[in-house]
Design a protein around this motif. Sequence first.
Motif, short mmCIF file in Angstrom:
data_model
loop_
_atom_site.label_atom_id
_atom_site.label_comp_id
_atom_site.label_asym_id
_atom_site.label_seq_id
_atom_site.Cartn_x
_atom_site.Cartn_y
_atom_site.Cartn_z
N ASN A 383 14.81 2.22 -1.01
CA ASN A 383 13.58 1.71 -0.40
C ASN A 383 12.89 0.76 -1.38
O ASN A 383 11.82 1.07 -1.92
CB ASN A 383 12.65 2.87 -0.02
N PRO A 384 13.48 -0.41 -1.60
CA PRO A 384 12.91 -1.35 -2.58
C PRO A 384 11.53 -1.86 -2.16
O PRO A 384 10.70 -2.16 -3.03
CB PRO A 384 13.93 -2.49 -2.63
N GLU A 385 11.27 -1.94 -0.85
CA GLU A 385 9.97 -2.43 -0.40
C GLU A 385 8.85 -1.47 -0.80
O GLU A 385 7.82 -1.88 -1.35
CB GLU A 385 9.97 -2.62 1.13
N ALA A 386 9.07 -0.17 -0.53
CA ALA A 386 8.05 0.82 -0.89
C ALA A 386 7.90 0.93 -2.40
O ALA A 386 6.79 1.12 -2.92
CB ALA A 386 8.42 2.18 -0.29
N THR A 387 9.02 0.79 -3.13
CA THR A 387 8.97 0.83 -4.59
C THR A 387 8.12 -0.32 -5.12
O THR A 387 7.25 -0.13 -5.99
CB THR A 387 10.37 0.76 -5.19
N ALA A 388 8.36 -1.52 -4.59
CA ALA A 388 7.61 -2.70 -5.04
C ALA A 388 6.13 -2.59 -4.70
O ALA A 388 5.27 -3.09 -5.43
CB ALA A 388 8.21 -3.96 -4.41
N GLU A 389 5.82 -1.94 -3.59
CA GLU A 389 4.43 -1.78 -3.19
C GLU A 389 3.71 -0.78 -4.08
O GLU A 389 2.51 -0.93 -4.38
CB GLU A 389 4.37 -1.30 -1.73
N THR A 390 4.43 0.25 -4.53
CA THR A 390 3.82 1.31 -5.33
C THR A 390 3.81 0.99 -6.82
O THR A 390 2.83 1.27 -7.51
CB THR A 390 4.56 2.64 -5.09
N LEU A 391 4.90 0.42 -7.34
CA LEU A 391 5.01 0.07 -8.75
C LEU A 391 4.81 -1.44 -8.90
O LEU A 391 5.67 -2.23 -8.51
CB LEU A 391 6.37 0.48 -9.31
N ARG A 392 3.70 -1.84 -9.51
CA ARG A 392 3.38 -3.26 -9.65
C ARG A 392 2.96 -3.57 -11.08
O ARG A 392 1.94 -3.05 -11.56
CB ARG A 392 2.25 -3.67 -8.71
N ASP A 393 3.75 -4.39 -11.75
CA ASP A 393 3.41 -4.85 -13.10
C ASP A 393 3.08 -3.71 -14.05
O ASP A 393 2.12 -3.77 -14.83
CB ASP A 393 2.22 -5.83 -13.04
N GLY A 394 3.88 -2.65 -13.99
CA GLY A 394 3.68 -1.52 -14.90
C GLY A 394 2.62 -0.53 -14.47
O GLY A 394 2.33 0.43 -15.19
N TRP A 395 2.05 -0.73 -13.28
CA TRP A 395 1.03 0.19 -12.76
C TRP A 395 1.53 0.86 -11.49
O TRP A 395 2.14 0.22 -10.64
CB TRP A 395 -0.26 -0.56 -12.44
N LEU A 396 1.26 2.15 -11.36
CA LEU A 396 1.60 2.88 -10.14
C LEU A 396 0.33 3.02 -9.30
O LEU A 396 -0.68 3.57 -9.76
CB LEU A 396 2.17 4.25 -10.47
N TYR A 397 0.39 2.48 -8.08
CA TYR A 397 -0.74 2.56 -7.15
C TYR A 397 -0.64 3.86 -6.36
O TYR A 397 0.29 4.06 -5.59
CB TYR A 397 -0.76 1.34 -6.24
N THR A 398 -1.60 4.76 -6.58
CA THR A 398 -1.48 6.14 -6.09
C THR A 398 -1.84 6.31 -4.62
O THR A 398 -1.41 7.27 -3.98
CB THR A 398 -2.38 7.08 -6.90
N GLY A 399 -2.69 5.41 -4.09
CA GLY A 399 -3.19 5.63 -2.74
C GLY A 399 -4.32 6.64 -2.68
O GLY A 399 -4.77 7.02 -1.60
#
Length: 524
Positions: A383-399
Amino acid sequence: MDIVGDKNLRDLLNEKVAAHRDKTFLIFEDKEERKYGFTYGEFAERVNRLSQVFNDFGVEKGNHVALHLPNSLDFMTSWFALASIGAIMVPTNPLSTSNEMEYILEHSESVLIITEKEHLDKINCIRKNLPKLKEILLARYEGEDFEGQNLNRLIENAKPNYKTVKIDSEDPAAMLYTSGTTSKPKGVQVTHANYIFTGEMMSKSIRLSPNDRQFIVLPLFHGNAQYYSTMSALVVGASIAITERFSASGYFKQARRLNVTVGSLFAAPIRMILAQNYDPNDINHSLRIIWFAQMVSEEQLKKFEEKYKVPLLQMYGMTETVGVPLMNPIDGIRKNMSMGKPTIGYEVKVVDDDGNDVHIKETGQIIVKGISGRTLMKGYFKNPEATAETLRDGWLYTGDNARVEEDGYFYFVDRKKDMIKRAGENVAANEVESILAEHQSVYEAAVIGIPDDIRDEAIKAYVILKENYAGSEQELLSYCRERLAKFKVPDSIEFIKEFPRTAVGKVQKHILRQRHKESGKAHL
């Protein structure tokens, strides 16, 4: 080089066996209160034998193997045996339906599943749809059938030597599926380095020593029991006590029997323990700390600590963060209505929708800085799309939404997707739930947004009343009106006996939304 280096789980276990071969590593108490135990040396030998069994079934490095098991010795042995040969554990909830299991087994491409006889029919009925699934092995089976599938006999007959392969610290060791509240569950890839880093960070955050004993009552198929309890014990050479299931009435009695020192709970189990008839003897335990996650009221925190004479420590983590990015300090000021401050190895901040830092006391999304495959998950499987959405430039976006106070403590506000939009105003479901929970008749509340033709969303509260307490919708609405801005007051309240929950007690709000939707159809 970081604290993990090139080490993998096989290296770590071997290192601890060399140092503590005859020391108790693992005690297991089943639902009949029968106890079993292994020293470090005995556990490693069983792991080695099972590794050979996996070799014999053709399991290779990189293969996924599903564990459809309750808390047990077989779960622990399977986890480390798979890690030893470079295979990947896929732990699943034994309560999952056949449809749910079919998706996970197909998506993970699992070649083998280990389960117990009571779940055999569930797996057999979907097996024809799983061409990559080679075999089903049965744990804790004492009968004469299934000779070639009986896990205990296979282990007993195997030799404790197996084909070793090179394992990199950033190779996946497990794949944990998220609960999938809005879509199909996602497979979170957890590496050997992830596990070891988490053990190191957690052990230092709670000052764990080789003399400690972790108490695991939460399910092993969930990250909490694996990351925070098991790994922190293993990295320092401590011991672990595992129960087959959580018992609210028996929690402190089990703690006393098993001589544990450190525990882990969620909000729901804490409330369940408080709801039991109080036994004064329950203070006779050796627990020195219990960490917990999710919101507990200030009154409940105070009552728990006063009744059971053990301090609580709120923390925050996710399957994807692997470690605990936020935690109340064990040697500092505990503010347990907060999630605490950033821990070793993490940077945490709160940002707006454009990724900009918000001001102190403003609400924004929690993001966590780390290294993918080491301090954060490696990514979502296929699931590269979900990975790219969650992991961005060394930061994990938690929601997850939070605010930071001037003293640096982080306070949970709500899941970003649970934020209710009402006539242009954002309403945090958690804020409304907290007010409802303060009412003397309310045991627990869950708040959702429901479609509204005029205001985008209306606010609906589901409430569980305390035993022997009465409460009316109008009484609770009046209570909220006195304490909340008008736009935050629920439009309706429905009383309910119990909430649908995940395995660790989180309320499944997507099911409540579906329940509301279906009740609306019934009135058409």
